[in-house]
Design a protein around this motif. Structure first.
Motif, PDB file in Angstrom:
ATOM      1  N   LEU A  55       0.470  -1.253   0.308  1.00 20.64           N
ATOM      2  CA  LEU A  55       0.032  -0.297   0.079  1.00 20.64           C
ATOM      3  C   LEU A  55       1.062   1.165   0.259  1.00 20.64           C
ATOM      4  O   LEU A  55       0.897   1.984  -0.516  1.00 20.64           O
ATOM      5  CB  LEU A  55      -1.217  -0.283   1.042  1.00 20.64           C
ATOM      6  N   TYR A  56       2.250   1.121   0.659  1.00 23.40           N
ATOM      7  CA  TYR A  56       3.026   2.513   0.355  1.00 23.40           C
ATOM      8  C   TYR A  56       4.046   1.450   0.448  1.00 23.40           C
ATOM      9  O   TYR A  56       5.161   0.925   1.656  1.00 23.40           O
ATOM     10  CB  TYR A  56       3.067   3.272   2.155  1.00 23.40           C
ATOM     11  N   GLU A  57       5.280   3.155  -0.389  1.00 26.95           N
ATOM     12  CA  GLU A  57       6.234   2.203  -0.099  1.00 26.95           C
ATOM     13  C   GLU A  57       7.319   2.294   0.439  1.00 26.95           C
ATOM     14  O   GLU A  57       7.971   3.357   1.270  1.00 26.95           O
ATOM     15  CB  GLU A  57       7.010   2.582  -1.705  1.00 26.95           C
ATOM     16  N   PRO A  58       7.809   1.215   1.182  1.00 27.73           N
ATOM     17  CA  PRO A  58       8.610   1.409   2.642  1.00 27.73           C
ATOM     18  C   PRO A  58      10.335   1.587   2.370  1.00 27.73           C
ATOM     19  O   PRO A  58      10.544   1.232   1.241  1.00 27.73           O
ATOM     20  CB  PRO A  58       8.709   0.132   3.306  1.00 27.73           C
ATOM     21  N   SER A  59      11.002   2.432   2.955  1.00 27.78           N
ATOM     22  CA  SER A  59      12.369   2.454   3.286  1.00 27.78           C
ATOM     23  C   SER A  59      12.764   2.435   5.090  1.00 27.78           C
ATOM     24  O   SER A  59      12.018   2.778   5.322  1.00 27.78           O
ATOM     25  CB  SER A  59      12.524   3.979   2.628  1.00 27.78           C
ATOM     26  N   TYR A  60      14.238   2.213   5.104  1.00 24.75           N
ATOM     27  CA  TYR A  60      15.319   2.387   6.194  1.00 24.75           C
ATOM     28  C   TYR A  60      14.281   3.463   6.959  1.00 24.75           C
ATOM     29  O   TYR A  60      14.883   4.677   6.758  1.00 24.75           O
ATOM     30  CB  TYR A  60      16.053   1.673   6.272  1.00 24.75           C
ATOM     31  N   GLY A  61      14.848   3.516   7.612  1.00 28.91           N
ATOM     32  CA  GLY A  61      14.836   4.984   8.456  1.00 28.91           C
ATOM     33  C   GLY A  61      16.350   4.830   9.977  1.00 28.91           C
ATOM     34  O   GLY A  61      17.108   4.151   9.071  1.00 28.91           O
ATOM     35  N   TYR A  62      16.007   6.022  10.602  1.00 27.01           N
ATOM     36  CA  TYR A  62      17.077   6.297  11.752  1.00 27.01           C
ATOM     37  C   TYR A  62      18.029   4.714  12.237  1.00 27.01           C
ATOM     38  O   TYR A  62      18.722   4.521  12.996  1.00 27.01           O
ATOM     39  CB  TYR A  62      17.281   7.190  11.982  1.00 27.01           C
ATOM     40  N   MET A  63      16.355   3.845  12.387  1.00 25.99           N
ATOM     41  CA  MET A  63      16.465   3.297  13.776  1.00 25.99           C
ATOM     42  C   MET A  63      15.881   1.555  13.539  1.00 25.99           C
ATOM     43  O   MET A  63      15.908   1.186  13.790  1.00 25.99           O
ATOM     44  CB  MET A  63      15.331   3.723  14.362  1.00 25.99           C
ATOM     45  N   THR A  64      15.395   1.551  11.781  1.00 27.52           N
ATOM     46  CA  THR A  64      14.492   0.493  11.156  1.00 27.52           C
ATOM     47  C   THR A  64      15.608  -0.511  11.396  1.00 27.52           C
ATOM     48  O   THR A  64      14.963  -1.780  12.011  1.00 27.52           O
ATOM     49  CB  THR A  64      14.171   0.743   9.993  1.00 27.52           C
ATOM     50  N   LYS A  65      16.700  -0.093  11.161  1.00 27.82           N
ATOM     51  CA  LYS A  65      17.817  -1.947  11.247  1.00 27.82           C
ATOM     52  C   LYS A  65      18.355  -1.708  13.069  1.00 27.82           C
ATOM     53  O   LYS A  65      18.067  -3.146  13.379  1.00 27.82           O
ATOM     54  CB  LYS A  65      19.090  -2.051  10.221  1.00 27.82           C
ATOM     55  N   LYS A  66      18.867  -0.927  12.942  1.00 24.31           N
ATOM     56  CA  LYS A  66      18.913  -1.252  14.571  1.00 24.31           C
ATOM     57  C   LYS A  66      18.111  -2.249  15.675  1.00 24.31           C
ATOM     58  O   LYS A  66      18.346  -3.407  16.163  1.00 24.31           O
ATOM     59  CB  LYS A  66      19.110  -0.636  15.308  1.00 24.31           C
ATOM     60  N   PHE A  67      16.009  -1.534  15.410  1.00 29.02           N
ATOM     61  CA  PHE A  67      16.140  -2.312  16.196  1.00 29.02           C
ATOM     62  C   PHE A  67      14.876  -3.295  15.835  1.00 29.02           C
ATOM     63  O   PHE A  67      14.581  -4.213  16.487  1.00 29.02           O
ATOM     64  CB  PHE A  67      14.410  -1.306  16.905  1.00 29.02           C
ATOM     65  N   ARG A  68      14.944  -4.026  14.500  1.00 30.00           N
ATOM     66  CA  ARG A  68      14.574  -4.608  14.261  1.00 30.00           C
ATOM     67  C   ARG A  68      15.228  -6.245  14.932  1.00 30.00           C
ATOM     68  O   ARG A  68      15.734  -7.630  14.793  1.00 30.00           O
ATOM     69  CB  ARG A  68      14.818  -4.748  12.383  1.00 30.00           C
ATOM     70  N   ALA A  69      17.093  -5.416  15.137  1.00 28.71           N
ATOM     71  CA  ALA A  69      17.771  -6.236  14.865  1.00 28.71           C
ATOM     72  C   ALA A  69      17.869  -6.525  16.558  1.00 28.71           C
ATOM     73  O   ALA A  69      17.606  -8.401  17.043  1.00 28.71           O
ATOM     74  CB  ALA A  69      19.206  -6.343  15.035  1.00 28.71           C
TER      75      ALA A  69
END
Length: 281
Positions: A55-69
């Motif tokens: 529905l919406y095109e996503p992209s990484y934020g400043y914290m996405t990878k860190k808190f996903r991990a």
């Protein structure tokens, strides 16, 4: 069903309205910061809309990878794997379809597949997040005199509208909306450790915070609502439970399991746990 472009534009306008209302209150540091947040982040949802993939095109934020991990470690993934993912590496197993489904910023359109918090923007955009957090902060700022100690901390920190906007950007940054929350984890940590917010980073404060957030969730995303993808509530429950336990570990207070309702944990395909050079982890 794809969200219409008109709805996307409407949700962007809602965000701008919150900012402009606060700015009109006076030419002070808070209102200038609000205006800057709006200018810097520009929630151009209509441009992000892409019905062919999500529905919406996503992209990484400043914290996405860190808190996903950190979430994956919470689920039992080894730190060697989560560190690799945090630095941008990929998993190169013979069959990593399961892990691809977990790690992708794109939500699966199959409602039988799990949904993770870093995929939420691709499915819901920002309007629901804004509405939920508006509901939450309305409750906080309208809290009774019995809980004045809790309400007063938020009032002392900044205006209600600023809380709403800043928290919305923080959630969207984690949800895959792109770089929304400038300062990232450093800003988040500073807020909770170096301001008066520290005084409620304890079991008593957490209990009241949970009370208001659960009520807001039940208003905006009621459990059993057949109109809404049931995975959305579970993904937000999980996001909140994960962060509460993260803060509980950091500040020394206990958090009961599943305080917002059902949560989901990512079960990996361990056959894909090797780096690109073939080293098995």
């Amino acid at each position: 069903k794809a969200v219409s472009k008109a709805a996307a534009v409407k949700s962007q306008g809602t965000m701008e309205k919150h900012c402009s209302e606060e700015t009109r209150k006076g030419d002070n540091g808070q209102s200038q910061e609000l205006a800057k947040l709006n200018d810097d982040n520009e929630l151009a949802t209509s441009e992000h809309h892409n019905a062919s993939t999500s529905l919406y095109e996503p992209s990484y934020g400043y914290m996405t990878k860190k808190f996903r991990a950190k979430y994956l470690e919470w689920c039992g993934w080894p730190s060697s794997i989560t560190y690799m993912l945090r630095t941008g590496a990929t998993l190169d197993g013979d069959n990593n379809t399961q892990d691809d489904l977990i790690l992708s910023l794109q939500a699966s359109t199959n409602t039988n597949d799990p949904l993770y918090f870093w995929q939420l923007y691709s499915l819901i955009g920002e309007e629901l997040v804004l509405e939920l957090l508006t509901n939450f902060y309305d409750r906080v700022f309208d809290d009774t005199e019995e809980f004045h100690w809790f309400r007063a901390i938020f009032e002392e920190l900044t205006s209600k509208q600023y809380h709403i906007i800043a928290q919305t950007y923080m959630w969207l940054d984690c949800f895959g909306c792109g770089r929304m929350y400038h300062g990232g984890e450093f800003r988040l940590d500073f807020h909770h450790r170096q301001t008066s917010a520290l005084t409620i980073m304890n079991g008593r404060g957490a209990e009241r915070w949970i009370h208001h957030m659960k009520a807001a969730l039940d208003d905006e995303i009621p459990i059993g609502n057949e109109v809404t993808d049931s995975r959305i509530r579970v993904a937000i429950n999980t996001f909140l439970q994960f962060f509460l336990e993260y803060y509980g570990d950091s500040f020394g207070f206990e958090v009961a399991p599943n305080v917002f309702g059902d949560v989901s944990k990512a079960s990996p395909d361990k056959s894909s746990w090797k780096a690109g050079d073939g080293q098995q982890y």
